[in-house]
Design a protein around this motif. Structure first.
Motif, PDB file in Angstrom:
ATOM      1  N   ILE A  68       0.843  -1.196   0.000  1.00 32.70           N
ATOM      2  CA  ILE A  68       0.000   0.000   0.000  1.00 32.70           C
ATOM      3  C   ILE A  68       0.878   1.246   0.000  1.00 32.70           C
ATOM      4  O   ILE A  68       1.871   1.305   0.726  1.00 32.70           O
ATOM      5  CB  ILE A  68      -0.910   0.034   1.252  1.00 32.70           C
ATOM      6  CG1 ILE A  68      -1.791  -1.224   1.310  1.00 32.70           C
ATOM      7  CG2 ILE A  68      -1.783   1.292   1.287  1.00 32.70           C
ATOM      8  CD1 ILE A  68      -2.410  -1.467   2.678  1.00 32.70           C
ATOM      9  N   VAL A  69       0.495   2.237  -0.808  1.00 34.26           N
ATOM     10  CA  VAL A  69       1.130   3.546  -0.759  1.00 34.26           C
ATOM     11  C   VAL A  69       0.028   4.592  -0.573  1.00 34.26           C
ATOM     12  O   VAL A  69      -0.911   4.661  -1.372  1.00 34.26           O
ATOM     13  CB  VAL A  69       1.947   3.858  -2.033  1.00 34.26           C
ATOM     14  CG1 VAL A  69       2.462   5.303  -1.988  1.00 34.26           C
ATOM     15  CG2 VAL A  69       3.110   2.888  -2.170  1.00 34.26           C
ATOM     16  N   ILE A  70       0.133   5.367   0.493  1.00 29.87           N
ATOM     17  CA  ILE A  70      -0.814   6.447   0.770  1.00 29.87           C
ATOM     18  C   ILE A  70      -0.089   7.763   0.537  1.00 29.87           C
ATOM     19  O   ILE A  70       0.933   8.035   1.168  1.00 29.87           O
ATOM     20  CB  ILE A  70      -1.326   6.385   2.217  1.00 29.87           C
ATOM     21  CG1 ILE A  70      -2.050   5.055   2.479  1.00 29.87           C
ATOM     22  CG2 ILE A  70      -2.263   7.569   2.523  1.00 29.87           C
ATOM     23  CD1 ILE A  70      -2.382   4.823   3.951  1.00 29.87           C
ATOM     24  N   SER A  71      -0.594   8.573  -0.380  1.00 29.17           N
ATOM     25  CA  SER A  71       0.013   9.873  -0.638  1.00 29.17           C
ATOM     26  C   SER A  71      -0.577  10.917   0.304  1.00 29.17           C
ATOM     27  O   SER A  71      -1.801  11.077   0.377  1.00 29.17           O
ATOM     28  CB  SER A  71      -0.217  10.296  -2.096  1.00 29.17           C
ATOM     29  OG  SER A  71       0.657   9.597  -2.959  1.00 29.17           O
ATOM     30  N   LEU A  72       0.300  11.610   1.008  1.00 23.01           N
ATOM     31  CA  LEU A  72      -0.128  12.676   1.907  1.00 23.01           C
ATOM     32  C   LEU A  72      -0.037  14.031   1.208  1.00 23.01           C
ATOM     33  O   LEU A  72      -0.781  14.958   1.534  1.00 23.01           O
ATOM     34  CB  LEU A  72       0.753  12.695   3.160  1.00 23.01           C
ATOM     35  CG  LEU A  72       0.830  11.386   3.952  1.00 23.01           C
ATOM     36  CD1 LEU A  72       1.782  11.538   5.129  1.00 23.01           C
ATOM     37  CD2 LEU A  72      -0.547  10.962   4.428  1.00 23.01           C
ATOM     38  N   SER A  73       0.906  14.150   0.269  1.00 24.53           N
ATOM     39  CA  SER A  73       1.108  15.364  -0.518  1.00 24.53           C
ATOM     40  C   SER A  73       1.859  14.946  -1.773  1.00 24.53           C
ATOM     41  O   SER A  73       2.008  13.754  -2.045  1.00 24.53           O
ATOM     42  CB  SER A  73       1.910  16.391   0.292  1.00 24.53           C
ATOM     43  OG  SER A  73       3.236  15.920   0.515  1.00 24.53           O
ATOM     44  N   ASP A  74       2.351  15.927  -2.519  1.00 22.11           N
ATOM     45  CA  ASP A  74       3.082  15.583  -3.742  1.00 22.11           C
ATOM     46  C   ASP A  74       4.332  14.754  -3.454  1.00 22.11           C
ATOM     47  O   ASP A  74       4.742  13.935  -4.271  1.00 22.11           O
ATOM     48  CB  ASP A  74       3.486  16.859  -4.485  1.00 22.11           C
ATOM     49  CG  ASP A  74       2.291  17.544  -5.141  1.00 22.11           C
ATOM     50  OD1 ASP A  74       1.251  16.878  -5.303  1.00 22.11           O
ATOM     51  OD2 ASP A  74       2.407  18.735  -5.476  1.00 22.11           O
ATOM     52  N   ASN A  75       4.937  14.976  -2.294  1.00 17.61           N
ATOM     53  CA  ASN A  75       6.204  14.311  -1.993  1.00 17.61           C
ATOM     54  C   ASN A  75       6.170  13.388  -0.788  1.00 17.61           C
ATOM     55  O   ASN A  75       7.027  12.524  -0.647  1.00 17.61           O
ATOM     56  CB  ASN A  75       7.306  15.362  -1.780  1.00 17.61           C
ATOM     57  CG  ASN A  75       7.623  16.131  -3.047  1.00 17.61           C
ATOM     58  OD1 ASN A  75       7.780  15.547  -4.100  1.00 17.61           O
ATOM     59  ND2 ASN A  75       7.678  17.448  -2.944  1.00 17.61           N
ATOM     60  N   ASP A  76       5.201  13.558   0.115  1.00 17.18           N
ATOM     61  CA  ASP A  76       5.156  12.781   1.356  1.00 17.18           C
ATOM     62  C   ASP A  76       4.219  11.591   1.222  1.00 17.18           C
ATOM     63  O   ASP A  76       3.084  11.734   0.736  1.00 17.18           O
ATOM     64  CB  ASP A  76       4.692  13.657   2.523  1.00 17.18           C
ATOM     65  CG  ASP A  76       5.721  14.714   2.896  1.00 17.18           C
ATOM     66  OD1 ASP A  76       6.799  14.724   2.279  1.00 17.18           O
ATOM     67  OD2 ASP A  76       5.449  15.522   3.798  1.00 17.18           O
ATOM     68  N   ILE A  77       4.684  10.443   1.672  1.00 11.89           N
ATOM     69  CA  ILE A  77       3.875   9.230   1.565  1.00 11.89           C
ATOM     70  C   ILE A  77       3.963   8.393   2.839  1.00 11.89           C
ATOM     71  O   ILE A  77       4.869   8.564   3.655  1.00 11.89           O
ATOM     72  CB  ILE A  77       4.315   8.349   0.370  1.00 11.89           C
ATOM     73  CG1 ILE A  77       5.762   7.846   0.558  1.00 11.89           C
ATOM     74  CG2 ILE A  77       4.151   9.095  -0.942  1.00 11.89           C
ATOM     75  CD1 ILE A  77       6.206   6.845  -0.509  1.00 11.89           C
ATOM     76  N   ILE A  78       2.990   7.502   2.981  1.00 13.19           N
ATOM     77  CA  ILE A  78       3.034   6.428   3.971  1.00 13.19           C
ATOM     78  C   ILE A  78       3.106   5.120   3.189  1.00 13.19           C
ATOM     79  O   ILE A  78       2.346   4.925   2.237  1.00 13.19           O
ATOM     80  CB  ILE A  78       1.786   6.427   4.867  1.00 13.19           C
ATOM     81  CG1 ILE A  78       1.758   7.673   5.754  1.00 13.19           C
ATOM     82  CG2 ILE A  78       1.736   5.167   5.738  1.00 13.19           C
ATOM     83  CD1 ILE A  78       0.468   7.827   6.550  1.00 13.19           C
ATOM     84  N   ILE A  79       4.026   4.256   3.564  1.00 15.98           N
ATOM     85  CA  ILE A  79       4.110   2.927   2.952  1.00 15.98           C
ATOM     86  C   ILE A  79       3.485   1.923   3.909  1.00 15.98           C
ATOM     87  O   ILE A  79       3.853   1.867   5.091  1.00 15.98           O
ATOM     88  CB  ILE A  79       5.568   2.547   2.651  1.00 15.98           C
ATOM     89  CG1 ILE A  79       6.129   3.441   1.541  1.00 15.98           C
ATOM     90  CG2 ILE A  79       5.672   1.073   2.240  1.00 15.98           C
ATOM     91  CD1 ILE A  79       7.583   3.183   1.197  1.00 15.98           C
ATOM     92  N   GLY A  80       2.522   1.160   3.427  1.00 20.52           N
ATOM     93  CA  GLY A  80       1.808   0.207   4.273  1.00 20.52           C
ATOM     94  C   GLY A  80       2.067  -1.232   3.890  1.00 20.52           C
ATOM     95  O   GLY A  80       2.212  -1.563   2.713  1.00 20.52           O
ATOM     96  N   GLU A  81       2.116  -2.087   4.909  1.00 18.20           N
ATOM     97  CA  GLU A  81       2.230  -3.530   4.714  1.00 18.20           C
ATOM     98  C   GLU A  81       1.093  -4.214   5.463  1.00 18.20           C
ATOM     99  O   GLU A  81       0.864  -3.931   6.642  1.00 18.20           O
ATOM    100  CB  GLU A  81       3.570  -4.051   5.235  1.00 18.20           C
ATOM    101  CG  GLU A  81       4.730  -3.851   4.286  1.00 18.20           C
ATOM    102  CD  GLU A  81       4.584  -4.690   3.026  1.00 18.20           C
ATOM    103  OE1 GLU A  81       4.677  -5.938   3.111  1.00 18.20           O
ATOM    104  OE2 GLU A  81       4.373  -4.100   1.960  1.00 18.20           O
ATOM    105  N   ALA A  82       0.372  -5.090   4.784  1.00 19.38           N
ATOM    106  CA  ALA A  82      -0.752  -5.809   5.382  1.00 19.38           C
ATOM    107  C   ALA A  82      -0.347  -7.265   5.583  1.00 19.38           C
ATOM    108  O   ALA A  82      -0.100  -7.987   4.613  1.00 19.38           O
ATOM    109  CB  ALA A  82      -1.981  -5.711   4.473  1.00 19.38           C
TER     110      ALA A  82
END
Length: 249
Positions: free
Chosen positions: A134-148
């Motif tokens: 999973i990749v969640i974009s918070l802004s153009d450059n900031d992200i959260i990487i998720g693992e399920a």
């Protein structure tokens, strides 16, 4: 069907088309159904044992939606790979598909929380060897990487393996100019050693979220008249307090 998809979506003749590939290309059941002729759609509907009344495409899409809803309602059982509980709830999933289904349903929950699931960026970041869930974009450059992560018996305890995975994803993201605000790992529960290792890791910021906690947050969100979920709630680090997050939505 493979030939139809490859022609319609301009894929190479030798490419393997599977669930992962379709998801990476953001190809949905809706997209596929509208490639088929009316007779072909009716064949799919009949093979699924659906009612012959009404629009067959709508019947198939509604069936997919209902299946996802059932898996969301039984999200903790899905995380724990509890086939019997899932079957009793009418959510029929085969053992081999549970990992993929857990990933898909986790994304669906985040989308219900109105987070920006960025499949295009995930596709750009992933390689044959390293594939973030999973990749969640918070802004153009900031992200959260998720693992399920699913786990059948006991607490999820594979910290060394998981940390190597997520650190590889972080490195690839940073090499492409992205700032990884947080790594988020979702699992049914975590061992004490896993929690301690995540909290003490100095190389990457890791948050942990238990599956029943994410479902609790979703239920609280859906119960509000004007809900608002801030992605920063996922960036606190360590084992997240889902009850507190749900209470303060």
């Amino acid at each position: 069907m493979q030939a139809v998809l490859k022609e319609a979506f301009e894929l190479e003749a030798n490419e393997v088309i599977d669930t992962e590939k379709l998801r990476a290309l953001s190809i949905t059941p809706h997209d596929i159904l509208y490639l088929l002729s009316n007779d072909e759609v009716k064949e799919v509907r009949d093979s699924m044992g659906l009612s012959k009344r009404g629009n067959p495409r709508f019947a198939i899409l509604e069936s997919f939606a209902n299946a996802t809803d059932k898996l969301i309602e039984n999200y903790d059982a899905l995380a724990r790979r509890d086939i019997n509980a899932l079957r009793e709830a009418g959510a029929d999933v085969i053992e081999a598909d549970i990992g993929v289904k857990f990933e898909e349903v986790t994304k669906a929950i985040f989308e219900l929380l109105e987070l920006n699931i960025d499949e295009d960026l995930r596709k750009d970041l992933n390689t044959t060897k390293d594939k973030a869930d999973i990749v969640i974009s918070l802004s153009d450059n900031d992200i959260i990487i998720g693992e399920a992560k699913t786990c059948k018996n006991g607490d999820f305890a594979k910290y060394s393996t998981t940390s190597r995975q997520v650190k590889a994803y972080v490195t690839r993201a940073e090499n492409q100019g992205k700032r990884v605000a947080q790594v988020l790992i979702i699992a049914p529960s975590f061992s004490d050693d896993f929690i301690e290792s995540a909290e003490m890791d100095t190389e990457v910021n890791i948050s942990l979220l238990e599956a029943h906690g994410l479902k609790l947050i979703l239920d609280a969100y859906k119960s509000k008249r004007n809900p608002s979920f801030a992605p920063k709630l996922l960036t606190k680090g360590g084992l997240l307090k889902a009850e507190l997050i749900a209470k303060n939505l």
